[in-house]
Write a protein that holds these residues in place. Structure first.
Motif, PDB file in Angstrom:
ATOM      1  N   THR A   1       1.077  -1.180  -0.041  1.00 20.02           N
ATOM      2  CA  THR A   1      -0.030   0.106  -0.082  1.00 20.02           C
ATOM      3  C   THR A   1       0.949   1.331  -0.196  1.00 20.02           C
ATOM      4  N   LEU A   2       0.483   2.162  -0.881  1.00 17.90           N
ATOM      5  CA  LEU A   2       1.450   3.249  -1.345  1.00 17.90           C
ATOM      6  C   LEU A   2       0.791   4.357  -0.693  1.00 17.90           C
ATOM      7  N   LYS A   3      -0.465   4.842  -1.279  1.00 17.30           N
ATOM      8  CA  LYS A   3      -1.134   6.066  -0.923  1.00 17.30           C
ATOM      9  C   LYS A   3      -2.754   5.822  -0.626  1.00 17.30           C
ATOM     10  N   ALA A   4      -2.954   5.687   0.547  1.00 15.93           N
ATOM     11  CA  ALA A   4      -4.582   5.505   0.794  1.00 15.93           C
ATOM     12  C   ALA A   4      -5.275   6.423   0.142  1.00 15.93           C
ATOM     13  N   GLY A   5      -6.266   6.147  -0.584  1.00 15.32           N
ATOM     14  CA  GLY A   5      -7.224   6.628  -1.375  1.00 15.32           C
ATOM     15  C   GLY A   5      -6.892   7.380  -2.541  1.00 15.32           C
ATOM     16  N   ALA A   6      -5.760   6.825  -3.137  1.00 18.65           N
ATOM     17  CA  ALA A   6      -5.099   7.361  -4.494  1.00 18.65           C
ATOM     18  C   ALA A   6      -6.178   6.456  -5.649  1.00 18.65           C
ATOM     19  N   PRO A   7      -6.368   6.455  -6.623  1.00 21.88           N
ATOM     20  CA  PRO A   7      -7.337   6.057  -7.490  1.00 21.88           C
ATOM     21  C   PRO A   7      -6.860   4.633  -8.286  1.00 21.88           C
ATOM     22  N   LEU A   8      -5.596   4.561  -8.199  1.00 24.13           N
ATOM     23  CA  LEU A   8      -5.032   3.340  -9.022  1.00 24.13           C
ATOM     24  C   LEU A   8      -4.468   2.383  -8.404  1.00 24.13           C
ATOM     25  N   ALA A   9      -4.211   1.114  -8.943  1.00 22.55           N
ATOM     26  CA  ALA A   9      -3.578   0.036  -8.542  1.00 22.55           C
ATOM     27  C   ALA A   9      -2.659  -0.655  -9.642  1.00 22.55           C
ATOM     28  N   VAL A  10      -1.404  -0.919  -9.287  1.00 29.46           N
ATOM     29  CA  VAL A  10      -0.489  -1.163 -10.397  1.00 29.46           C
ATOM     30  C   VAL A  10       0.048  -2.727 -10.220  1.00 29.46           C
ATOM     31  N   ALA A  11      -0.143  -3.657 -11.069  1.00 31.27           N
ATOM     32  CA  ALA A  11       0.422  -4.843 -11.149  1.00 31.27           C
ATOM     33  C   ALA A  11       1.787  -4.848 -11.979  1.00 31.27           C
ATOM     34  N   ILE A  12       2.871  -5.272 -11.387  1.00 33.92           N
ATOM     35  CA  ILE A  12       4.085  -5.156 -12.134  1.00 33.92           C
ATOM     36  C   ILE A  12       4.883  -6.242 -12.086  1.00 33.92           C
ATOM     37  N   ASP A  13       5.583  -6.756 -13.042  1.00 36.33           N
ATOM     38  CA  ASP A  13       6.991  -7.618 -12.991  1.00 36.33           C
ATOM     39  C   ASP A  13       8.226  -6.664 -13.207  1.00 36.33           C
ATOM     40  N   PRO A  14       8.632  -6.251 -12.290  1.00 39.82           N
ATOM     41  CA  PRO A  14       9.772  -5.292 -12.385  1.00 39.82           C
ATOM     42  C   PRO A  14      10.988  -5.737 -13.289  1.00 39.82           C
ATOM     43  N   LEU A  15      11.362  -6.905 -13.485  1.00 41.14           N
ATOM     44  CA  LEU A  15      12.290  -7.533 -14.302  1.00 41.14           C
ATOM     45  C   LEU A  15      12.040  -8.919 -14.673  1.00 41.14           C
ATOM     46  N   ASP A  16      11.504  -8.851 -16.012  1.00 42.05           N
ATOM     47  CA  ASP A  16      11.201  -9.953 -16.769  1.00 42.05           C
ATOM     48  C   ASP A  16      12.095 -10.828 -17.514  1.00 42.05           C
ATOM     49  N   GLY A  17      12.486 -11.832 -17.267  1.00 39.58           N
ATOM     50  CA  GLY A  17      13.651 -12.506 -18.103  1.00 39.58           C
ATOM     51  C   GLY A  17      14.920 -12.620 -17.159  1.00 39.58           C
ATOM     52  N   SER A  18      14.759 -12.815 -15.816  1.00 37.48           N
ATOM     53  CA  SER A  18      15.797 -12.904 -14.898  1.00 37.48           C
ATOM     54  C   SER A  18      16.689 -13.788 -15.404  1.00 37.48           C
ATOM     55  N   SER A  19      16.390 -14.941 -15.803  1.00 38.55           N
ATOM     56  CA  SER A  19      17.642 -16.007 -16.416  1.00 38.55           C
ATOM     57  C   SER A  19      18.478 -15.473 -17.276  1.00 38.55           C
ATOM     58  N   ASN A  20      18.206 -14.293 -17.902  1.00 33.72           N
ATOM     59  CA  ASN A  20      19.036 -13.847 -19.086  1.00 33.72           C
ATOM     60  C   ASN A  20      19.955 -12.669 -18.346  1.00 33.72           C
ATOM     61  N   ILE A  21      19.751 -12.610 -17.149  1.00 30.93           N
ATOM     62  CA  ILE A  21      20.783 -11.402 -16.309  1.00 30.93           C
ATOM     63  C   ILE A  21      22.208 -11.971 -16.472  1.00 30.93           C
ATOM     64  N   GLY A  22      22.914 -11.175 -16.745  1.00 26.72           N
ATOM     65  CA  GLY A  22      24.532 -11.681 -16.571  1.00 26.72           C
ATOM     66  C   GLY A  22      25.160 -12.219 -17.989  1.00 26.72           C
ATOM     67  N   VAL A  23      24.415 -12.362 -18.752  1.00 22.71           N
ATOM     68  CA  VAL A  23      24.762 -13.164 -20.174  1.00 22.71           C
ATOM     69  C   VAL A  23      24.639 -12.131 -21.349  1.00 22.71           C
ATOM     70  N   GLY A  24      24.016 -11.102 -21.009  1.00 24.11           N
ATOM     71  CA  GLY A  24      23.963  -9.793 -22.180  1.00 24.11           C
ATOM     72  C   GLY A  24      22.776 -10.209 -23.052  1.00 24.11           C
ATOM     73  N   MET A  25      21.746 -10.862 -22.587  1.00 19.94           N
ATOM     74  CA  MET A  25      20.434 -11.020 -23.432  1.00 19.94           C
ATOM     75  C   MET A  25      19.338 -10.167 -22.825  1.00 19.94           C
ATOM     76  N   VAL A  26      18.383 -10.109 -23.395  1.00 22.63           N
ATOM     77  CA  VAL A  26      17.097  -9.318 -23.393  1.00 22.63           C
ATOM     78  C   VAL A  26      16.334  -9.471 -21.975  1.00 22.63           C
ATOM     79  N   VAL A  27      16.302  -8.641 -21.378  1.00 27.01           N
ATOM     80  CA  VAL A  27      15.195  -8.295 -20.069  1.00 27.01           C
ATOM     81  C   VAL A  27      14.189  -7.341 -20.074  1.00 27.01           C
ATOM     82  N   GLY A  28      13.295  -7.451 -19.249  1.00 25.11           N
ATOM     83  CA  GLY A  28      12.356  -6.301 -19.337  1.00 25.11           C
ATOM     84  C   GLY A  28      11.425  -5.998 -18.119  1.00 25.11           C
ATOM     85  N   THR A  29      10.395  -5.272 -18.269  1.00 27.01           N
ATOM     86  CA  THR A  29       9.489  -4.764 -17.411  1.00 27.01           C
ATOM     87  C   THR A  29       8.043  -5.003 -17.872  1.00 27.01           C
ATOM     88  N   ILE A  30       7.069  -5.523 -16.942  1.00 27.53           N
ATOM     89  CA  ILE A  30       5.748  -5.805 -17.606  1.00 27.53           C
ATOM     90  C   ILE A  30       4.867  -4.899 -16.312  1.00 27.53           C
TER      91      ILE A  30
END
Length: 351
Positions: A99-128
């Motif tokens: 919970t961030l701001k009580a009374g705020a109008p929106l809710a966010v669902a997030i995968d901050p770092l998609d493709g974690s198995s690619n970390i460290g080998v120079g391949m694509v990662v992302g956010t959703i």
């Protein structure tokens, strides 16, 4: 001849709010996410110069070991959302709703770092991410209530690809667009306007190492693709798999095809691996807004309602003709009845 840069993401958001003033809070939230994405892109781009981004730490909500970049991305996006009109956040890297701001109008669902198995080998990662209106629980405020609604309630969805270029793919319910980070001034600029996924394409993405675990419909579909022009599909197919949902989704948006991450018979995988709220529902919204289709094999992804914030879901999305074809295999209407199987009873390809 090089095409001129398009309008900025800020310009697009201003236009969307002018078209629909109720989207003002959603636009403000997207701006915050975009600013965080630029920072994460800088870290990803530095690679090992930014430290051991693949260093392992604690376990996340999925039971996976978090890597350093997972934690960095989660913290940066949470900081950004604290400055946005957001009441609750459901993140893959947090066990419970934050919970961030009580009374705020929106809710966010997030995968901050998609493709974690690619970390460290120079391949694509992302956010959703997917953005929804806040929903009140029954009787008392329930921080989960905003996320236990159909994907059709999303006001916006997007993903970021941290690759050779950093792209920000977004929809506010008025088409899907791709913005590319212009590093000369750290501004996302429009490079693909009003995307339209081609209805038919001969390319599929699936993790073929799991073939022995797939159910009958998926095995039959892939078998028939592998038979190419000599099989019931009457054409040859190419297979792609990047281990990053965002990269496969961007490829489908640009040149069509189909992506499959089905449920299978491994323990805990009956509903696949991907998470409904912050992976499959946002991707489905983006794909549908570009004229494609998205299903779990039984029905439309955007009509599914999560029972818990980290619920999993099978996912098939892409060109409409191919998604509809996969659905036919699930309901027994595949065009390949009576063929000799490529896969044995244990799922191994026969020579």
């Amino acid at each position: 001849m090089t095409k001129p840069y398009g309008s900025s993401l800020d310009d697009h958001l201003d236009a969307e709010v002018a078209r629909e003033p109720s989207l003002a809070d959603t636009a403000a939230t997207i701006r915050a996410l975009a600013a965080a994405a630029i920072d994460v892109s800088e870290t990803v781009g530095r690679g090992s110069l930014a430290g051991d981004l693949a260093a392992q730490g604690e376990h996340n909500s999925d039971g996976d070991v978090q890597k350093a970049l997972d934690v960095i991305a989660h913290k940066r996006f949470m900081q950004a959302l604290e400055e946005a009109p957001v009441a609750q956040v459901a993140s893959e890297e947090a066990e419970d709703v934050v919970t961030l701001k009580a009374g705020a109008p929106l809710a966010v669902a997030i995968d901050p770092l998609d493709g974690s198995s690619n970390i460290g080998v120079g391949m694509v990662v992302g956010t959703i991410f997917g953005i929804r209106p806040v929903t009140q629980g029954q009787g008392i405020d329930d921080p989960n209530a905003s996320f236990l609604t159909p994907g059709t309630t999303q006001t916006a969805a997007g993903f970021v690809v941290y690759g050779p270029a950093t792209t920000f793919v977004v929809t506010l319910g008025n088409g899907t667009r791709i913005f590319t980070l212009d590093r000369t001034d750290n501004v996302f600029r429009l490079t693909h306007d009003a995307m339209k996924i081609v209805p038919s394409a001969s390319e599929y993405a699936i993790n073929a190492s799991n073939v022995r675990h797939w159910d009958g419909p998926v095995k039959s579909y892939i078998e028939d693709c592998l038979r190419g022009s000599e099989g019931p599909r009457d054409r040859d197919f190419n297979m792609r798999w990047t281990a990053a949902l965002v990269a496969d989704a961007q490829r489908v948006l640009i040149r069509g095809g189909v992506f499959l991450y089905p449920g299978d018979n491994r323990k805990g995988y009956a509903q696949g691996r991907l998470r409904l709220l912050y992976e499959t529902a946002p991707i489905a919204f983006l794909i549908e807004q570009a004229g494609g289709g998205a299903t779990d094999g039984q029905g439309r992804i955007l009509e599914r309602v999560a029972a818990k914030i980290h619920e999993r879901s099978p996912l098939v999305f892409g060109s409409t003709e191919e998604v509809e074809c996969v659905a036919k295999y699930y309901d027994g209407r595949q065009p390949s009845a009576g063929r000799s199987p490529l896969f044995g009873q244990r799922g191994l390809m026969r020579s």
